[in-house]
Motif scaffolding. Sequence first.
Motif, PDB file in Angstrom:
ATOM      1  N   MET A   1       0.846  -1.175   0.000  1.00  0.00           N
ATOM      2  CA  MET A   1       0.000   0.000   0.000  1.00  0.00           C
ATOM      3  C   MET A   1       0.895   1.244   0.000  1.00  0.00           C
ATOM      4  SD  MET A   1      -2.661   1.164   2.922  1.00  0.00           S
ATOM      5  CE  MET A   1      -4.300   1.314   2.300  1.00  0.00           C
ATOM      6  N   ALA A   2       0.651   2.135  -0.901  1.00  0.00           N
ATOM      7  CA  ALA A   2       1.452   3.358  -1.048  1.00  0.00           C
ATOM      8  C   ALA A   2       1.100   4.359   0.052  1.00  0.00           C
ATOM      9  CB  ALA A   2       1.211   3.980  -2.415  1.00  0.00           C
ATOM     10  N   TRP A   3       2.069   5.198   0.356  1.00  0.00           N
ATOM     11  CA  TRP A   3       1.896   6.250   1.349  1.00  0.00           C
ATOM     12  C   TRP A   3       1.548   7.541   0.629  1.00  0.00           C
ATOM     13  CZ3 TRP A   3       3.819   6.112   6.681  1.00  0.00           C
ATOM     14  CH2 TRP A   3       4.187   4.836   7.097  1.00  0.00           C
ATOM     15  N   THR A   4       0.576   8.277   1.140  1.00  0.00           N
ATOM     16  CA  THR A   4       0.281   9.598   0.587  1.00  0.00           C
ATOM     17  C   THR A   4       1.249  10.608   1.213  1.00  0.00           C
ATOM     18  OG1 THR A   4      -1.293  10.217   2.315  1.00  0.00           O
ATOM     19  CG2 THR A   4      -2.173   9.027   0.380  1.00  0.00           C
ATOM     20  N   ASP A   5       1.405  11.761   0.567  1.00  0.00           N
ATOM     21  CA  ASP A   5       2.253  12.810   1.132  1.00  0.00           C
ATOM     22  C   ASP A   5       1.729  13.246   2.497  1.00  0.00           C
ATOM     23  OD1 ASP A   5       3.909  12.776  -1.077  1.00  0.00           O
ATOM     24  OD2 ASP A   5       2.969  14.510  -2.031  1.00  0.00           O
ATOM     25  N   GLN A   6       0.428  13.381   2.627  1.00  0.00           N
ATOM     26  CA  GLN A   6      -0.168  13.808   3.894  1.00  0.00           C
ATOM     27  C   GLN A   6       0.093  12.770   4.983  1.00  0.00           C
ATOM     28  OE1 GLN A   6      -4.344  14.789   3.793  1.00  0.00           O
ATOM     29  NE2 GLN A   6      -4.498  14.883   6.010  1.00  0.00           N
ATOM     30  N   VAL A  11       2.911  11.104   9.957  1.00  0.00           N
ATOM     31  CA  VAL A  11       3.713  10.117  10.680  1.00  0.00           C
ATOM     32  C   VAL A  11       5.037  10.739  11.122  1.00  0.00           C
ATOM     33  CG1 VAL A  11       4.993   7.947  10.434  1.00  0.00           C
ATOM     34  CG2 VAL A  11       2.633   8.104   9.632  1.00  0.00           C
ATOM     35  N   LEU A  12       5.697  11.465  10.219  1.00  0.00           N
ATOM     36  CA  LEU A  12       6.966  12.093  10.585  1.00  0.00           C
ATOM     37  C   LEU A  12       6.779  13.144  11.672  1.00  0.00           C
ATOM     38  CD1 LEU A  12       8.710  12.401   7.118  1.00  0.00           C
ATOM     39  CD2 LEU A  12       9.116  10.716   8.917  1.00  0.00           C
ATOM     40  N   LEU A  30      16.909   6.137  16.321  1.00  0.00           N
ATOM     41  CA  LEU A  30      18.272   6.128  15.792  1.00  0.00           C
ATOM     42  C   LEU A  30      18.766   4.737  15.429  1.00  0.00           C
ATOM     43  CD1 LEU A  30      19.817   8.724  18.254  1.00  0.00           C
ATOM     44  CD2 LEU A  30      19.111   9.110  15.884  1.00  0.00           C
ATOM     45  N   VAL A  31      18.182   3.695  16.018  1.00  0.00           N
ATOM     46  CA  VAL A  31      18.658   2.334  15.738  1.00  0.00           C
ATOM     47  C   VAL A  31      17.660   1.463  14.980  1.00  0.00           C
ATOM     48  CG1 VAL A  31      20.258   2.308  17.674  1.00  0.00           C
ATOM     49  CG2 VAL A  31      17.951   1.443  18.005  1.00  0.00           C
ATOM     50  N   ASP A  32      16.377   1.828  14.973  1.00  0.00           N
ATOM     51  CA  ASP A  32      15.366   0.998  14.311  1.00  0.00           C
ATOM     52  C   ASP A  32      14.295   1.867  13.661  1.00  0.00           C
ATOM     53  OD1 ASP A  32      13.748  -1.089  13.441  1.00  0.00           O
ATOM     54  OD2 ASP A  32      12.932  -1.514  15.442  1.00  0.00           O
ATOM     55  N   ALA A  33      14.687   2.582  12.622  1.00  0.00           N
ATOM     56  CA  ALA A  33      13.763   3.497  11.951  1.00  0.00           C
ATOM     57  C   ALA A  33      12.535   2.766  11.419  1.00  0.00           C
ATOM     58  CB  ALA A  33      14.482   4.236  10.824  1.00  0.00           C
ATOM     59  N   HIS A  34      12.745   1.606  10.809  1.00  0.00           N
ATOM     60  CA  HIS A  34      11.611   0.851  10.254  1.00  0.00           C
ATOM     61  C   HIS A  34      10.632   0.458  11.348  1.00  0.00           C
ATOM     62  CE1 HIS A  34      12.695  -0.062   5.948  1.00  0.00           C
ATOM     63  NE2 HIS A  34      13.779   0.541   6.384  1.00  0.00           N
ATOM     64  N   GLY A  35      11.149  -0.006  12.485  1.00  0.00           N
ATOM     65  CA  GLY A  35      10.297  -0.423  13.589  1.00  0.00           C
ATOM     66  C   GLY A  35       9.496   0.725  14.169  1.00  0.00           C
ATOM     67  N   VAL A  36      10.137   1.870  14.322  1.00  0.00           N
ATOM     68  CA  VAL A  36       9.467   3.052  14.873  1.00  0.00           C
ATOM     69  C   VAL A  36       8.363   3.526  13.936  1.00  0.00           C
ATOM     70  CG1 VAL A  36       9.824   5.496  15.401  1.00  0.00           C
ATOM     71  CG2 VAL A  36      11.403   3.793  16.298  1.00  0.00           C
ATOM     72  N   ILE A  37       8.643   3.546  12.655  1.00  0.00           N
ATOM     73  CA  ILE A  37       7.623   3.985  11.689  1.00  0.00           C
ATOM     74  C   ILE A  37       6.431   3.039  11.710  1.00  0.00           C
ATOM     75  CG2 ILE A  37       7.135   4.272   9.227  1.00  0.00           C
ATOM     76  CD1 ILE A  37      10.017   5.414   9.011  1.00  0.00           C
ATOM     77  N   LYS A  38       6.694   1.736  11.789  1.00  0.00           N
ATOM     78  CA  LYS A  38       5.595   0.774  11.847  1.00  0.00           C
ATOM     79  C   LYS A  38       4.802   0.943  13.140  1.00  0.00           C
ATOM     80  CE  LYS A  38       4.256  -3.960  11.178  1.00  0.00           C
ATOM     81  NZ  LYS A  38       4.659  -5.297  10.804  1.00  0.00           N
ATOM     82  N   SER A  41       2.756   4.317  12.624  1.00  0.00           N
ATOM     83  CA  SER A  41       1.801   4.343  11.514  1.00  0.00           C
ATOM     84  C   SER A  41       0.949   3.087  11.380  1.00  0.00           C
ATOM     85  CB  SER A  41       2.554   4.542  10.193  1.00  0.00           C
ATOM     86  OG  SER A  41       3.294   3.371   9.880  1.00  0.00           O
ATOM     87  N   GLY A  42       1.459   1.973  11.901  1.00  0.00           N
ATOM     88  CA  GLY A  42       0.771   0.702  11.702  1.00  0.00           C
ATOM     89  C   GLY A  42       1.086   0.079  10.353  1.00  0.00           C
ATOM     90  N   LYS A  43       1.930   0.745   9.557  1.00  0.00           N
ATOM     91  CA  LYS A  43       2.290   0.256   8.231  1.00  0.00           C
ATOM     92  C   LYS A  43       3.798   0.028   8.157  1.00  0.00           C
ATOM     93  CE  LYS A  43       0.528   2.428   4.681  1.00  0.00           C
ATOM     94  NZ  LYS A  43       0.031   3.486   3.783  1.00  0.00           N
ATOM     95  N   ALA A  44       4.171  -1.044   7.496  1.00  0.00           N
ATOM     96  CA  ALA A  44       5.591  -1.332   7.321  1.00  0.00           C
ATOM     97  C   ALA A  44       6.139  -0.573   6.119  1.00  0.00           C
ATOM     98  CB  ALA A  44       5.802  -2.831   7.117  1.00  0.00           C
ATOM     99  N   VAL A  45       7.381  -0.159   6.248  1.00  0.00           N
ATOM    100  CA  VAL A  45       8.108   0.447   5.132  1.00  0.00           C
ATOM    101  C   VAL A  45       8.856  -0.694   4.446  1.00  0.00           C
ATOM    102  CG1 VAL A  45       9.947   2.055   4.517  1.00  0.00           C
ATOM    103  CG2 VAL A  45       8.379   2.622   6.366  1.00  0.00           C
ATOM    104  N   PRO A  46       8.842  -0.772   3.130  1.00  0.00           N
ATOM    105  CA  PRO A  46       9.562  -1.849   2.451  1.00  0.00           C
ATOM    106  C   PRO A  46      11.030  -1.910   2.898  1.00  0.00           C
ATOM    107  CG  PRO A  46       8.251  -0.600   0.878  1.00  0.00           C
ATOM    108  CD  PRO A  46       8.190   0.139   2.185  1.00  0.00           C
TER     109      PRO A  46
END
Length: 108
Positions: A1-6, A11-12, A30-38, A41-46
């Motif tokens: 699923m793609a992320w919208t700019d908004q 999330v940021l 600083l050590v787990d950017a992917h984990g923090v974003i998930k 947001s509830g969504k994983a970053v590829p």
Amino acid sequence: MAWTDQETQEVLNEIVKRAAADDGFRSRCLVDAHGVIKEVSGKAVPEDVTIVFAAEPKAAGGGGEIVIVLPDTASGGELSDDMLQSVSGGFLDRGKREECNQGSRAEF
């Protein structure tokens, strides 16, 4: 699923807000950017997308980090016109000023 700019901005903003108030959360950024974003947001970053959160230096003028993104070697070391346009700045020939102002919001 793609992320919208908004969605990306929301999330940021939430990550920055939480990192400013919680040292533990900031450390995890600083050590787990992917984990923090998930987590936020509830969504994983590829996994093939690199995300780096950088810490601001604590002492003014005391070091820091500069990140410079290098072009792909497949390009032969030359920047495309689009890439040059995105990083260019500085001198503007006055003869081109009117041309640039048409359809542009830039102030000179």
